[in-house]
Structures are given as structure tokens and as C-alpha cells.
Design an enzyme around this catalytic site. Structure first.
Site, PDB file in Angstrom:
ATOM      1  N   THR A 140       0.862  -1.171   0.000  1.00  0.00           N
ATOM      2  CA  THR A 140       0.000   0.000   0.000  1.00  0.00           C
ATOM      3  C   THR A 140       0.900   1.222   0.000  1.00  0.00           C
ATOM      4  OG1 THR A 140      -0.167   0.075   2.411  1.00  0.00           O
ATOM      5  CG2 THR A 140      -1.904  -1.107   1.232  1.00  0.00           C
ATOM      6  N   SER A 141       0.325   2.355  -0.368  1.00  0.00           N
ATOM      7  CA  SER A 141       1.108   3.577  -0.510  1.00  0.00           C
ATOM      8  C   SER A 141       1.406   4.264   0.811  1.00  0.00           C
ATOM      9  CB  SER A 141       0.379   4.563  -1.420  1.00  0.00           C
ATOM     10  OG  SER A 141       0.167   3.985  -2.675  1.00  0.00           O
ATOM     11  N   THR A 142       0.519   4.146   1.771  1.00  0.00           N
ATOM     12  CA  THR A 142       0.717   4.853   3.032  1.00  0.00           C
ATOM     13  C   THR A 142       0.453   3.937   4.209  1.00  0.00           C
ATOM     14  OG1 THR A 142      -1.580   5.577   3.238  1.00  0.00           O
ATOM     15  CG2 THR A 142      -0.101   7.008   1.973  1.00  0.00           C
TER      16      THR A 142
END
Length: 185
Positions: A8-10
Site C-alpha cells: 500500500t502507498s501509506t
């Protein structure tokens, strides 16, 4: 061996990483590498590198979606070349693509090209929208966060710290430190 990779990105996307791990486990992954880092950034994706190093002949690397794996077509092709060199394959659950088949290889290449084109179109539209908003006086841009820390920059400089140490302590870029200090000159 079936190896999973989840990203995931964050750090805020806990549910997203959990869902990917659940889907990878259901797909039979015996080992899952996972990380939370943006694909857009040039930051190293250590878990992806470890997953690729871990693969051996006959293994399959599994991801839930293509955008969880590659930044661009060229990045995808590099990953594919690494896997091919190790005698491993790639499976993308959300697209039903498995590179163990010639059709799977073709579809992956075509779809990754379309994905990159789509992203470029989206970025172009975004640039056009920003320009229009600027012309209409509606675009304010990002607040200059480093300038808000200018007093702290000056204080640390007065204490004898260098630009790199100041930047590290304040969580800003070194160029921003120089910008604050040059404004004083």
C-alpha cells in the site's frame, strides 16, 4: 513455491494491506512479502526486492493488482525479466493473468501499456486543471511548510549546525534550509 507481494502507498491503508494479505493467502501463497511505500516515489521497495531475490525456478510471484507491483511498463518489464531469469512466473489475481501461459504474457504487456497511457492522460488533465485554476486565481498551491520553520532553522544555524543536520532534525529538505538562510543574507 507460491510467493505473495502486497503493498500500500501509506501507513494509513491498514485495511488495504490486510485485504491483500487475505487474498494472497487464499490464492495459496506460502510466503508473503509486504510493505507500505509509494510506487510513485523513487524510494526503494525493499520487500519487493527481497521477494524477487527469494524466487527460484518454478516459483510464482502473486500480486492482487498490477498497480501494487510496478510503477510503469518499463518497471514491469524489468520485474518480468528478473522473474524470467530466475525461472519464475507472475500471477495477477485481479486481472486473471498468469505469465506461465503465452496469452498471459501478451495480455500483461498490452494491459500494462494501456495502464501507463491512462496514467499519462490523467496527469495531463491534472496539469491542465491546475493551469486553468491558476489563470482564474483559484489555485493557491501547497503552503511552504519549510518557511514555517525558518525561526528554528536560524536558531539551529546559530548553534553551529550544518544544513544537512538542520534538515534532518526539522524534517525538511536541505535546499529549503539554504533557501531560508539565503533569504536572510
Amino acid at each position: 513455491m507460491i510467493i505473495g507481494y502486497a503493498r500500500t502507498s501509506t501507513l494509513d491503508q491498514v485495511a488495504g494491506i490486510e485485504a491483500q494479505v487475505r487474498d494472497l493467502t487464499a490464492a495459496g501463497c506460502e510466503k508473503i512479502f509486504q510493505e507500505q511505500v509509494s510506487s510513485v516515489d523513487v524510494a526503494r521497495r525493499e520487500q519487493l526486492e527481497l521477494a524477487l531475490e527469494f524466487t527460484r525456478e518454478g516459483d510464482t510471484l502473486v500480486v492482487t493488482r498490477l498497480d501494487r507491483l510496478a510503477r510503469s511498463v518499463s518497471h514491469l518489464l524489468g520485474i518480468m525479466e528478473t522473474l524470467r531469469g530466475r525461472g519464475a512466473e507472475l500471477r495477477i489475481l485481479g486481472m486473471g493473468i498468469d505469465t506461465a501461459t503465452p496469452t498471459g504474457k501478451l495480455m500483461l504487456t498490452v494491459l500494462s501499456g494501456v495502464s501507463e497511457w491512462e496514467r499519462e492522460i490523467m496527469l495531463e488533465r491534472q496539469r491542465i486543471g491546475v493551469e486553468k485554476a491558476k489563470r482564474e486565481g483559484k489555485y493557491k498551491g501547497r503552503k511552504p511548510s519549510a518557511m514555517l520553520k525558518s525561526d528554528e532553522v536560524r536558531r539551529l544555524k546559530a548553534d553551529g549546525l550544518g544544513a544537512t543536520e538542520i534538515a534532518t532534525r526539522l524534517g525538511i529538505g536541505r535546499a529549503s534550509v539554504y533557501r531560508v538562510l539565503s533569504a536572510d543574507a
